[in-house]
Design a protein around this motif. Structure first.
Motif, PDB file in Angstrom:
ATOM      1  N   LYS A 193       0.833  -1.204   0.000  1.00 31.32           N
ATOM      2  CA  LYS A 193       0.000   0.000   0.000  1.00 31.32           C
ATOM      3  C   LYS A 193       0.870   1.256   0.000  1.00 31.32           C
ATOM      4  N   ALA A 205       2.154   1.955  -3.427  1.00 30.61           N
ATOM      5  CA  ALA A 205       1.115   2.441  -4.325  1.00 30.61           C
ATOM      6  C   ALA A 205       0.509   3.764  -3.854  1.00 30.61           C
ATOM      7  N   ALA A 206       0.929   4.271  -2.702  1.00 33.66           N
ATOM      8  CA  ALA A 206       0.355   5.500  -2.150  1.00 33.66           C
ATOM      9  C   ALA A 206       0.688   6.689  -3.037  1.00 33.66           C
ATOM     10  N   SER A 207      -0.296   7.543  -3.214  1.00 31.18           N
ATOM     11  CA  SER A 207      -0.095   8.715  -4.061  1.00 31.18           C
ATOM     12  C   SER A 207       0.622   9.840  -3.313  1.00 31.18           C
ATOM     13  N   GLU A 208       0.387   9.918  -2.014  1.00 27.59           N
ATOM     14  CA  GLU A 208       1.019  10.969  -1.218  1.00 27.59           C
ATOM     15  C   GLU A 208       2.100  10.377  -0.321  1.00 27.59           C
ATOM     16  N   LYS A 209       3.146  11.138  -0.105  1.00 30.00           N
ATOM     17  CA  LYS A 209       4.277  10.673   0.691  1.00 30.00           C
ATOM     18  C   LYS A 209       3.889  10.477   2.150  1.00 30.00           C
ATOM     19  N   ASP A 231       1.154   9.325   3.349  1.00 31.60           N
ATOM     20  CA  ASP A 231       0.500   8.023   3.511  1.00 31.60           C
ATOM     21  C   ASP A 231       1.533   6.904   3.559  1.00 31.60           C
ATOM     22  N   ALA A 232       2.558   7.012   2.722  1.00 30.19           N
ATOM     23  CA  ALA A 232       3.614   6.001   2.698  1.00 30.19           C
ATOM     24  C   ALA A 232       4.405   6.010   4.006  1.00 30.19           C
ATOM     25  N   GLU A 269       4.380  -7.185  -5.835  1.00 35.53           N
ATOM     26  CA  GLU A 269       3.431  -6.272  -6.471  1.00 35.53           C
ATOM     27  C   GLU A 269       2.353  -6.996  -7.268  1.00 35.53           C
TER      28      GLU A 269
END
Length: 181
Positions: free
Chosen positions: A57, A60-64, A66-67, A96
Motif C-alpha cells: 500500500k 502504491a500510495a499517491s502521497e508521501k 500516507d507512505a 506487487e
C-alpha cells in the motif's frame, strides 16, 4: 469472554509473543527463508503478510505522508528499522503482482531431537510462482428439496441419457425371440 483472542499464544506472554514474532519477521525479511517450529511458522504467517500488505500500500500510495504512515505502522510491529527499510525499498517489488499468499510453509521431516517439536521452513513465495490453481467446481451446489438419490441412480441416469434412443420396433423382435427360446 474471548474476544480478539483468535491468534496462537505460543505459550508465552503477550509481550514475549510480540517480540518473538518481530524477531522472526525481521529474520524472514533479511534471509527470505527461515527454519523454525511449525507452530511459530503458522503464527508468523499472518503477522508478516499484514506487514507486506502495508508495504504494498505504501508503494502504491499517491502521497508521501500516507507512505510514511504505513512505514511507521510496520515499524511499530516489526521493531527492526533495517528490515523495514529492506522490505519497503527492495523486497516489495517481488510482491506487487501477488494479491496475497506471500509466504509458504514446508513441514520438515524429522522432529527436533531436544523436545520433539515439529520443524518447518517458512519462505517468501516468488512473484513468478503461480501457486496452486483454484478449482472452481470443488464445491457442489445443494439440491433443493426432494428425496436423496442413490449413487447408483445418479451414475445410471447420465449413462442412459447419453445413449442414443433405440427404435422400439427393433427391440420388440429381440424380446419375442428371447421368449421363444
Amino acid at each position: 469472554m474471548r474476544h480478539n483472542k483468535h491468534h496462537s499464544s505460543l505459550g508465552v506472554t503477550r509481550e514475549h509473543r510480540a517480540a518473538m514474532l518481530s524477531n522472526l519477521g525481521a529474520s524472514l525479511i533479511k534471509h527470505s527463508r527461515i527454519e523454525t517450529t511449525l507452530t511459530k511458522a503458522r503464527a508468523l504467517r499472518p503477522f508478516i503478510e499484514k506487514i507486506i500488505t502495508k508495504a504494498k500500500k505504501a508503494a502504491a500510495a499517491s502521497e508521501k505522508k500516507d507512505a510514511i504512515h504505513l512505514r511507521r505502522l510496520a515499524l511499530r510491529d516489526l521493531r527492526d528499522e533495517s528490515a523495514v527499510t529492506l522490505l519497503f525499498n527492495e523486497k516489495v517489488k517481488q510482491f506487487e503482482k501477488r494479491s496475497g499468499g506471500y509466504t509458504r510453509i514446508y513441514k520438515l521431516g524429522p522432529q527436533r531431537i531436544s523436545d520433539a517439536a515439529e520443524m518447518a521452513l517458512i519462505e517468501f513465495v516468488g512473484a513468478e510462482d503461480p501457486g496452486y490453481k483454484h478449482r472452481g467446481g470443488a464445491k457442489k451446489a445443494k439440491k433443493s428439496g426432494g428425496k436423496k438419490t442413490s449413487v447408483k441412480a445418479e451414475t445410471a441416469a447420465p449413462a442412459a441419457a447419453a445413449a442414443p434412443a433405440a427404435d422400439p420396433a427393433q427391440e420388440a423382435p429381440k424380446a419375442e425371440g428371447e421368449a421363444k427360446s
